[in-house]
Design a protein around this motif. Structure first.
Motif, short mmCIF file in Angstrom:
data_model
loop_
_atom_site.label_atom_id
_atom_site.label_comp_id
_atom_site.label_asym_id
_atom_site.label_seq_id
_atom_site.Cartn_x
_atom_site.Cartn_y
_atom_site.Cartn_z
N ASP A 75 0.85 -1.19 0.00
CA ASP A 75 0.00 0.00 0.00
C ASP A 75 0.89 1.25 0.00
N LYS A 76 0.28 2.40 -0.22
CA LYS A 76 1.06 3.62 -0.38
C LYS A 76 1.88 3.94 0.87
N ASN A 77 1.31 3.74 2.05
CA ASN A 77 2.06 4.05 3.28
C ASN A 77 3.30 3.18 3.42
N THR A 78 3.22 1.93 3.03
CA THR A 78 4.39 1.04 3.09
C THR A 78 5.44 1.50 2.09
N LEU A 80 5.88 4.57 1.13
CA LEU A 80 6.47 5.79 1.68
C LEU A 80 7.51 5.45 2.76
N LEU A 81 7.23 4.42 3.56
CA LEU A 81 8.21 3.97 4.56
C LEU A 81 9.47 3.43 3.87
N LYS A 84 11.49 6.39 2.80
CA LYS A 84 12.15 7.05 3.94
C LYS A 84 13.30 6.22 4.50
#
Length: 86
Positions: A75-78, A80-81, A84
């Protein structure tokens, strides 16, 4: 035939979406995605400019394709992690 280094990459598009792909010539591929030269995905050309936000080397095309598949399932949050973490 010379060995080409394969790269899995993530682009951040102008609409704030993320695009994942593989290539053995990252410079050329980014120019294609941004519409500077012919080629590139229709999606990224429509949502250009795109900025390289993540890349990782793969030992061959098969490994790059498998990793691309893994990243595309995130998913998008993963994603983004992952960005980072670099």
């Amino acid at each position: 035939m010379a060995n080409k280094t394969w790269v899995v990459y993530l682009l951040k598009c102008a609409n704030n979406s993320l695009y994942c792909g593989i290539t053995n010539n990252l410079t050329r591929r980014l120019r294609q995605h941004n519409g500077e030269i012919q080629g590139g995905a229709k999606y990224t050309r429509a949502n250009a400019p795109c900025e390289l936000v993540y890349q990782e080397a793969a030992k061959d095309r098969s490994c790059a394709t498998k990793r691309e598949y893994e990243i595309k399932k995130m998913d998008k949050n993963t994603k983004l992690l992952l960005i980072k973490s670099v």
